[in-house]
Scaffold this motif. Structure first.
Motif, PDB file in Angstrom:
ATOM      1  N   PRO A  44       0.761  -1.093  -0.007  1.00 40.49           N
ATOM      2  CA  PRO A  44       0.194   0.022   0.045  1.00 40.49           C
ATOM      3  C   PRO A  44       0.927   1.278  -0.062  1.00 40.49           C
ATOM      4  CG  PRO A  44      -0.768  -1.408   1.719  1.00 40.49           C
ATOM      5  CD  PRO A  44       0.651  -2.140   1.039  1.00 40.49           C
ATOM      6  N   GLU A  57      -6.626   4.967  -0.001  1.00 45.33           N
ATOM      7  CA  GLU A  57      -6.402   3.668   0.751  1.00 45.33           C
ATOM      8  C   GLU A  57      -6.786   3.518   2.204  1.00 45.33           C
ATOM      9  OE1 GLU A  57      -2.974   1.616  -2.113  1.00 45.33           O
ATOM     10  OE2 GLU A  57      -2.345   2.468  -0.048  1.00 45.33           O
ATOM     11  N   LEU A  76     -10.718   0.522  -3.892  1.00 46.92           N
ATOM     12  CA  LEU A  76     -10.668   0.712  -5.395  1.00 46.92           C
ATOM     13  C   LEU A  76     -12.339   0.643  -5.797  1.00 46.92           C
ATOM     14  CD1 LEU A  76      -7.832  -1.777  -6.525  1.00 46.92           C
ATOM     15  CD2 LEU A  76      -7.848   0.519  -6.432  1.00 46.92           C
ATOM     16  N   ALA A 133      -3.186  -3.312   4.455  1.00 44.57           N
ATOM     17  CA  ALA A 133      -4.053  -2.302   3.778  1.00 44.57           C
ATOM     18  C   ALA A 133      -5.413  -2.172   4.403  1.00 44.57           C
ATOM     19  CB  ALA A 133      -4.709  -3.209   2.416  1.00 44.57           C
ATOM     20  N   ASP A 154      -8.999  -3.784  -2.068  1.00 44.87           N
ATOM     21  CA  ASP A 154      -7.781  -3.557  -3.097  1.00 44.87           C
ATOM     22  C   ASP A 154      -8.033  -4.734  -4.147  1.00 44.87           C
ATOM     23  OD1 ASP A 154      -6.881  -5.605  -1.680  1.00 44.87           O
ATOM     24  OD2 ASP A 154      -5.235  -4.820  -0.889  1.00 44.87           O
ATOM     25  N   ALA A 180      -5.304  -4.059  -7.178  1.00 47.32           N
ATOM     26  CA  ALA A 180      -4.017  -3.706  -6.990  1.00 47.32           C
ATOM     27  C   ALA A 180      -3.017  -4.766  -6.779  1.00 47.32           C
ATOM     28  CB  ALA A 180      -3.875  -2.586  -5.719  1.00 47.32           C
TER      29      ALA A 180
END
Length: 370
Positions: free
Chosen positions: A177, A183, A193, A226, A230, A250
């Motif tokens: 991250p 985030e 996301l 995170a 993601d 990601a």
């Protein structure tokens, strides 16, 4: 509208550029909005809002003569005649408040996606803009990606036959991250996301295939440390029968095709991202009359039936050039009364309906009907 026309000595009527105040000079403001506004012959970047001294210095260096202020309210403190348009490129959680204040000050507004954290908030902003008779547009630049423009052309030509399934991927490999509000897991930040890249892929699916009647989603937080989603997948069923499978991630160690579109007669597969973002990040700028958004032939998509594009199957389809400058050209035309709003708040609200349904689907493990 306060931008005025002046008549030149050759009898033509050059137009005084419309003056833009940009709220926010982070990634969205500095990489996308400011360069595209500056590149427009019908707009001029008159003012920038940022409370960060380093970003303020960067704005002045990149755009000599620009007025830089710390508080968005300073942009309309003197009244609407000082500017012709406000562009909101600040963090997601500020979008509604800043857009509301600008509209109440009598200024047209462009807001970066997502317009709001909920469809209800988006429709509230739309109602306010309509009540005041002001433009409210949403920056959905991915409608002007080369792959999207090329796919729209193929669909207009009926090159695939009736489309059955649309697969769209916006995938990255970022195993660690980066931090920051994008985030953050705090609900008020509207991070993750789903609302970031998901805003793009959902908007594109709605533009191509129309309203959605059901949504299923899987959303995960996979990377150590995170906080927000993601790795997210959405399955949409459109009212017309097309099924859209949308991926934003990601955590993708091997990237899939950007588009795979399957029709009754043929399919279209396209790898690689539109080059415009990378070019803007590198400091390149669109210049009138010069090539922009042009993709290397090796990245063109392929159209065919029964073959694998990875082994050269299907016919290459030349990618149309990407055209982010077209968005602000359309905004300027709408402000002058010679064109339509390129992305309305109601369209953004429809996409937020889908994103909210996806969030509920992932949380509860159900398919959500719209």
């Amino acid at each position: 509208m306060t931008g005025t026309d002046t008549t030149g000595t050759d009898g033509t009527t050059p137009r005084t550029p419309l003056r833009v105040g940009l709220v926010g000079y982070g990634l969205a403001g500095s990489v996308f909005h400011a360069p595209l506004i500056a590149a427009s012959g019908d707009l001029t970047l008159a003012a920038v809002t940022t409370g960060n001294p380093e970003r303020a210095a960067e704005a002045r260096a990149a755009h000599p003569g620009v007025r830089v202020v710390a508080d968005p309210g300073e942009l309309w403190a003197e009244g609407a005649p000082a500017l012709d348009l406000i562009v909101v490129a600040s963090p997601n959680k500020t979008h509604v408040a800043v857009a509301t204040a600008a509209l109440e000050a009598g200024l047209p507004v462009v807001v970066d996606k997502p317009l709001a954290g909920s469809a209800a908030e988006a429709r509230g902003l739309a109602a306010l803009a309509e009540e005041r008779g002001l433009l409210l547009s949403v920056f959905q630049n991915r409608r002007w990606d080369n792959d999207f423009l090329t796919l729209r052309r193929l669909l207009d030509e009926d090159a695939l036959g009736e489309v059955q399934r649309f697969e769209s991927r916006f995938e990255r490999w970022r195993p660690r991250p980066k931090g920051g509000w994008r985030e953050s897991g705090a609900p008020e930040e509207i991070g993750g996301l789903l609302y970031d890249l998901g805003s793009h892929v959902v908007d594109q699916a709605l533009v191509l295939f129309g309203p959605v009647v059901s949504v299923y989603a899987e959303s995960d937080v996979r990377r150590p440390g995170a906080e927000a989603d993601d790795d997210t997948f959405l399955a949409l069923t459109h009212a017309g029968g097309v099924r859209s499978h949308l991926y934003v991630s990601a955590t993708t160690a091997q990237l899939g095709p950007r588009f795979r579109v399957l029709g009754q007669r043929a399919g279209f597969v396209k790898y690689g991202l539109d080059p415009q973002e990378a070019d803007l990040r590198e400091g390149l700028r669109p210049v009138p009359g010069a090539a922009w958004g042009v993709e290397a032939e090796a990245l063109w998509g392929r159209l065919g039936a029964g073959e694998s594009p990875l082994t050269g199957g299907g016919a290459p389809v030349e990618s149309l050039p990407g055209d982010y400058p077209a968005y602000y050209a359309a905004v300027a035309a709408a402000l002058r009364g010679t064109g339509e709003n390129p992305v309305t708040a109601h369209e953004a609200a429809a996409a937020l309906d889908v994103l909210e349904a996806a969030r509920r689907s992932a949380r509860e493990g159900v398919t959500v009907k719209l």
